[in-house]
Design a protein around this motif. Structure first.
Motif, short mmCIF file in Angstrom:
data_model
loop_
_atom_site.label_atom_id
_atom_site.label_comp_id
_atom_site.label_asym_id
_atom_site.label_seq_id
_atom_site.Cartn_x
_atom_site.Cartn_y
_atom_site.Cartn_z
N ASN A 198 97.75 -5.48 86.28
CA ASN A 198 98.89 -5.86 87.10
C ASN A 198 98.76 -5.26 88.49
OD1 ASN A 198 99.48 -3.21 86.51
ND2 ASN A 198 101.36 -3.62 85.43
N GLU B 177 102.16 -13.18 90.55
CA GLU B 177 103.47 -12.83 91.09
C GLU B 177 103.68 -11.32 90.96
OE1 GLU B 177 106.29 -15.35 89.09
OE2 GLU B 177 105.48 -17.14 90.02
N ASP B 178 104.60 -10.77 91.74
CA ASP B 178 104.80 -9.32 91.79
C ASP B 178 105.06 -8.69 90.43
OD1 ASP B 178 104.30 -9.22 94.48
OD2 ASP B 178 106.41 -9.34 95.05
N ASP B 179 105.81 -9.36 89.58
CA ASP B 179 106.13 -8.81 88.25
C ASP B 179 105.19 -9.36 87.17
OD1 ASP B 179 107.03 -11.41 88.37
OD2 ASP B 179 108.89 -11.03 87.26
N GLY B 180 104.08 -9.91 87.61
CA GLY B 180 103.20 -10.62 86.70
C GLY B 180 102.15 -9.77 86.01
N THR C 102 103.19 -16.08 86.90
CA THR C 102 103.74 -14.85 86.35
C THR C 102 102.75 -14.24 85.37
OG1 THR C 102 105.90 -15.96 86.42
CG2 THR C 102 105.80 -13.83 85.29
N THR D 272 109.17 -8.37 77.61
CA THR D 272 109.14 -8.24 79.06
C THR D 272 109.62 -9.49 79.80
OG1 THR D 272 107.20 -6.82 78.78
CG2 THR D 272 107.63 -7.61 81.00
N TYR D 273 109.40 -10.65 79.23
CA TYR D 273 109.66 -11.90 79.95
C TYR D 273 110.60 -12.84 79.19
CZ TYR D 273 105.55 -10.47 82.62
OH TYR D 273 104.67 -9.77 83.39
N GLU E 279 102.66 -0.99 91.79
CA GLU E 279 104.01 -1.08 92.36
C GLU E 279 103.96 -0.51 93.76
OE1 GLU E 279 107.26 0.27 90.01
OE2 GLU E 279 106.33 -0.43 88.16
#
Length: 185
Positions: free
Chosen positions: A177, A141-144, A112, A39-40, A180
């Motif tokens: 998380n 963070e948003d994608d964290g 993150t 993912t990262y 979305e």
């Protein structure tokens, strides 16, 4: 304990026996990083390691190229050990001696990945306070991802923002998380 992958792969780290820690097992660490690796990009993220203990997770991130890592633990022996190890390996770790809950209430730092490895004996109420403070104070963070390590006997699936869990032996990782946000069409 050993570092599993990256620049410092195979290096052994031996913590003083008097520290009140339970490091994440190599098997569980390897499985966790296999998930994260899909993912990262480790050199593009920031990491907050809560209840850092001897820094096992932080060293793994640093070995894989993460340069923005903050370790938080209230135990002076642990923070001193992490600082000394980071200096010896020339790892870019920021170490903060603080009660984790007070830290989460006061910080504005976003990350993150937030990894929390509190004592397994914590009651569920204490475990639930971790995601509550992280999301209430918008520290992810948003994608964290917030990852909480706990015993397989602790169930966190009813907590807000819970996504899924993975079990490795007696260790379990629960992933949380941000939901979305829907975009207007």
């Amino acid at each position: 304990m050993r570092i599993i992958s990256g620049l410092y792969k195979g290096r052994r780290i031996t913590a003083p026996k008097k520290l009140p820690v339970r490091p994440t097992t190599d098997m569980a660490k390897e499985a966790l990083f296999n998930i994260l690796n899909n993912t990262y990009y480790f050199d593009d993220i920031s990491v907050l390691d809560l209840f850092a203990g001897i820094g096992s997770i932080s060293y793994e991130f640093a070995s894989r190229g993460t340069t923005n890592i903050t370790c938080v633990d209230q135990e002076l022996g642990c923070t001193k050990f992490i600082s000394e190890t980071a200096q010896a390996f020339e790892m870019p770790l920021q170490v903060i001696k603080s009660d984790v809950f007070k830290f989460l209430e006061q910080t504005t730092m976003k990350a993150t990945i937030i990894f929390a490895d509190p004592p397994y004996a914590f009651p569920v109420e204490a475990f639930s306070k971790i995601p509550q403070l992280v999301f209430q104070n918008d520290l992810l963070e948003d994608d964290g991802l917030l990852i909480v390590e706990h015993s397989k006997h602790t169930d966190l699936s009813d907590l807000e923002h819970y996504n899924y869990s993975k079990s490795y032996g007696g260790n379990m990782f629960s992933f949380f998380n941000k939901p979305e946000t829907e975009t207007a069409e």
